[in-house]
Motif scaffolding. Structure first.
Motif, short mmCIF file in Angstrom:
data_model
loop_
_atom_site.label_atom_id
_atom_site.label_comp_id
_atom_site.label_asym_id
_atom_site.label_seq_id
_atom_site.Cartn_x
_atom_site.Cartn_y
_atom_site.Cartn_z
N GLY A 176 0.83 -1.13 -0.10
CA GLY A 176 0.02 -0.07 0.00
C GLY A 176 0.87 1.39 -0.15
N LYS A 177 0.08 2.48 -0.29
CA LYS A 177 0.67 3.65 -0.53
C LYS A 177 1.62 4.05 0.91
N GLY A 178 1.07 3.95 1.93
CA GLY A 178 1.41 4.38 3.28
C GLY A 178 2.61 3.54 3.58
N ALA A 179 2.54 2.36 3.23
CA ALA A 179 3.85 1.57 3.55
C ALA A 179 5.07 2.05 2.70
N ALA A 180 4.70 2.55 1.50
CA ALA A 180 5.77 2.67 0.54
C ALA A 180 6.14 4.06 0.72
N VAL A 181 5.53 5.08 1.22
CA VAL A 181 6.12 6.59 1.65
C VAL A 181 6.66 6.04 3.12
N ARG A 182 6.45 5.14 3.83
CA ARG A 182 7.27 4.85 4.96
C ARG A 182 8.66 4.55 4.80
N THR A 183 8.57 3.41 3.90
CA THR A 183 10.02 3.13 3.31
C THR A 183 10.57 4.24 2.84
N ALA A 184 10.18 5.04 2.08
CA ALA A 184 10.90 6.24 1.42
C ALA A 184 11.41 6.90 2.54
N LEU A 185 10.44 7.26 3.61
CA LEU A 185 10.96 8.13 4.66
C LEU A 185 12.28 7.85 5.49
N GLU A 186 12.33 6.20 5.56
CA GLU A 186 13.30 5.41 6.01
C GLU A 186 14.67 5.90 5.38
N HIS A 187 14.65 5.94 4.07
CA HIS A 187 15.70 6.22 3.41
C HIS A 187 16.21 7.63 2.94
N ALA A 188 15.29 8.50 3.14
CA ALA A 188 15.36 9.97 2.82
C ALA A 188 16.43 10.62 3.71
N THR A 189 17.39 11.44 3.05
CA THR A 189 18.32 12.11 3.83
C THR A 189 18.13 13.60 3.70
N GLY A 190 17.05 14.27 2.90
CA GLY A 190 16.70 15.61 2.88
C GLY A 190 16.51 16.40 4.05
N ASP A 191 16.58 17.75 3.76
CA ASP A 191 15.82 18.70 4.98
C ASP A 191 14.39 18.87 4.50
N VAL A 192 14.00 18.47 3.71
CA VAL A 192 12.64 18.81 3.08
C VAL A 192 12.09 17.71 2.45
N MET A 193 10.83 17.21 2.72
CA MET A 193 10.20 15.95 2.11
C MET A 193 9.17 16.35 1.30
N LEU A 194 8.86 15.62 0.17
CA LEU A 194 8.09 15.96 -0.74
C LEU A 194 7.38 15.12 -1.39
N ILE A 195 5.89 14.62 -1.14
CA ILE A 195 5.28 13.36 -1.53
C ILE A 195 4.81 13.77 -3.15
N GLN A 196 5.28 12.89 -3.96
CA GLN A 196 4.81 12.85 -5.63
C GLN A 196 4.22 11.74 -5.86
N ASP A 197 2.92 11.86 -6.32
CA ASP A 197 2.37 10.32 -6.81
C ASP A 197 3.15 9.90 -8.18
N ALA A 198 3.09 8.88 -8.83
CA ALA A 198 3.57 8.17 -9.85
C ALA A 198 2.75 8.36 -11.14
N ASP A 199 1.62 9.02 -10.93
CA ASP A 199 0.68 9.18 -12.05
C ASP A 199 1.00 10.75 -12.72
N LEU A 200 0.28 10.99 -13.66
CA LEU A 200 0.43 12.24 -14.24
C LEU A 200 -0.64 13.52 -13.70
N GLU A 201 -1.22 13.17 -12.56
CA GLU A 201 -2.30 14.03 -12.07
C GLU A 201 -1.66 15.18 -11.35
N TYR A 202 -0.61 15.22 -10.65
CA TYR A 202 -0.05 16.28 -10.25
C TYR A 202 1.46 16.78 -10.90
N ASP A 203 1.50 18.05 -11.26
CA ASP A 203 2.77 18.49 -12.01
C ASP A 203 3.71 19.05 -10.91
N PRO A 204 4.71 18.45 -11.33
CA PRO A 204 6.13 19.01 -10.36
C PRO A 204 6.53 20.33 -10.67
N HIS A 205 6.08 21.07 -11.73
CA HIS A 205 6.26 22.66 -11.98
C HIS A 205 5.60 23.25 -10.61
#
Length: 233
Positions: free
Chosen positions: A72-101
């Protein structure tokens, strides 16, 4: 500063390359001088993982992780957070509904010290492709319940675009494995005294035949999660 872009993925072979291209194309303003892209493949059954392997071979800032079973999505985000080293976190879906611009607008309140959590709202006047009516009604209901329970005035609690600082990430442990993720993280941010800053974003909602995954039955999970985390942590 480093930005960590967290992308949960499940069966998105039609869009994953374009999403990564758009993410990499975003120019970050100072003080950001680095970004890392962490993709967690949630046991896709299509060609998504192979595509990600090809992308990783040519992109030094892309890290690909994989679940051996769909969690599930929550588990995937949790795994990503465990490996993230940034000062700021941003969640991006893998479809094209949301635009990184929209990243600069999402990051601006944090850079200016106005907030440590920013949500991109689909209901504040940004351009958008029309949504399913009942999805909108459900989101409005979830948002109303959130506002009542947590004394806030959010307009879009179910938005994908949730941005928050390392300080918040270090305080919150996500437990919901699937669609309970969005209400859980919102509840825990608000219960810790952080106010969420909202900015308008563009939105291009997709149809079910294009791969949209959330279903009406997921509404019960969202409502239960909002109620649950009002009283427990």
């Amino acid at each position: 500063m480093r930005l960590s872009i967290l992308i949960p993925v499940y069966n998105e072979q039609a869009t994953i390359r374009e999403v990564l291209d758009r993410v990499r194309a975003v120019a970050l303003a100072p003080p950001f001088d680095e970004k890392e892209i962490i993709v967690v493949d949630d046991c896709s059954t299509d060609n998504t993982l192979a595509m990600l392997a090809e992308e990783q071979a040519t992109c030094s800032d892309l890290q690909v992780l994989r679940h051996t079973q769909n969690r599930g999505k929550g588990a995937a985000v949790r795994t990503a957070l465990e490996h993230a080293t940034g000062d700021v976190m941003l969640i991006q879906d893998a479809d094209l509904e949301y635009d990184p611009h929209d990243y600069p607008a999402l990051l601006d309140p944090i850079l200016k010290g106005r907030a440590q959590a920013v949500y991109g709202s689909r209901f504040l006047g940004g351009p958008r492709r029309t949504m399913f009516f009942w999805h909108m009604v459900g989101n409005k209901l979830f948002t109303l319940v959130t506002n009542i329970l947590y004394d806030t005035i959010l307009s879009d609690v179910e938005t994908c675009y949730k941005v928050f600082t390392r300080e918040i990430a270090d305080q919150i442990q996500i437990k919901s494995p699937r669609w309970g993720f969005d209400p859980e993280i919102t509840a825990k941010i608000l219960k810790r005294g952080y106010r969420v800053y909202e900015v308008p974003i563009s939105y291009a909602g997709r149809e079910y035949h294009e791969g949209k995954k959330i279903r009406w039955r997921d509404a019960f999970v969202v409502l239960w999660t909002l109620l649950k985390y009002r009283f427990v942590d």
